[in-house]
Write a protein that holds these residues in place. Structure first.
Motif, PDB file in Angstrom:
ATOM      1  N   SER A   1      -0.888   4.255  -8.986  1.00 42.03           N
ATOM      2  CA  SER A   1      -0.855   2.822  -8.701  1.00 42.03           C
ATOM      3  C   SER A   1       0.013   2.071  -9.712  1.00 42.03           C
ATOM      4  O   SER A   1       0.479   0.974  -9.443  1.00 42.03           O
TER       5      SER A   1
ATOM      6  N   MET B   1       0.852  -1.180   0.000  1.00 42.71           N
ATOM      7  CA  MET B   1       0.000   0.000   0.000  1.00 42.71           C
ATOM      8  C   MET B   1       0.899   1.244   0.000  1.00 42.71           C
ATOM      9  O   MET B   1       1.920   1.284   0.677  1.00 42.71           O
TER      10      MET B   1
ATOM     11  N   LYS C   1      -3.656  -4.048  -9.771  1.00 44.72           N
ATOM     12  CA  LYS C   1      -3.698  -5.508  -9.854  1.00 44.72           C
ATOM     13  C   LYS C   1      -3.744  -5.944 -11.317  1.00 44.72           C
ATOM     14  O   LYS C   1      -4.003  -5.140 -12.215  1.00 44.72           O
TER      15      LYS C   1
ATOM     16  N   SER D   1      -3.242   0.600  -3.328  1.00 46.31           N
ATOM     17  CA  SER D   1      -2.385  -0.514  -3.729  1.00 46.31           C
ATOM     18  C   SER D   1      -1.768  -0.232  -5.092  1.00 46.31           C
ATOM     19  O   SER D   1      -2.098   0.756  -5.750  1.00 46.31           O
ATOM     20  N   GLU D   2      -0.905  -1.127  -5.513  1.00 48.39           N
ATOM     21  CA  GLU D   2      -0.463  -1.124  -6.903  1.00 48.39           C
ATOM     22  C   GLU D   2      -1.639  -1.605  -7.744  1.00 48.39           C
ATOM     23  O   GLU D   2      -2.582  -2.196  -7.212  1.00 48.39           O
TER      24      GLU D   2
ATOM     25  N   LYS E   1      -6.979  -1.031  -5.001  1.00 49.42           N
ATOM     26  CA  LYS E   1      -7.603  -0.955  -3.682  1.00 49.42           C
ATOM     27  C   LYS E   1      -7.255   0.389  -3.049  1.00 49.42           C
ATOM     28  O   LYS E   1      -6.081   0.767  -2.982  1.00 49.42           O
TER      29      LYS E   1
END
Length: 90
Positions: free
Chosen positions: A79, A2, A20, A17-18, A26
């Motif tokens: 992200s 995160m 996905k 988050s990065e 997220k």
């Protein structure tokens, strides 16, 4: 992992988050409360799917929904670049 995105005046922390593999990100919101715990909520971008909302009023969640919508393009960009700190040095 995160990454920090924003800290509000009431010590609310917004992290993300990065990106996905499916393109989702997220976003996690956390605010300390008066008894040593935390209020928290999670939003998944780009779907704006909210989950795990604990301790926030409807008014607070409405504010966060607007804040995330207005900043989603930045969060999604960061992200993919390892967070705002890495994006700033690129």
């Amino acid at each position: 992992m995160m990454y920090p995105f924003m800290t509000l005046n009431d010590d609310t922390e917004i992290t993300h988050s990065e990106m996905k593999a499916d393109g989702s990100v997220k976003v996690y919101i956390e605010t300390p409360d008066e008894v040593g715990g935390f209020h928290n909520a999670t939003c998944w971008l780009p779907a704006y799917k909210w989950e795990n909302i604990e301790g926030y009023s409807d008014t607070e969640i409405s504010y966060f929904k607007q804040l995330i919508r207005k900043n989603a393009h930045l969060i999604i960009e960061f992200s993919q670049e390892g967070g705002v700190l890495n994006a700033a040095t690129s």
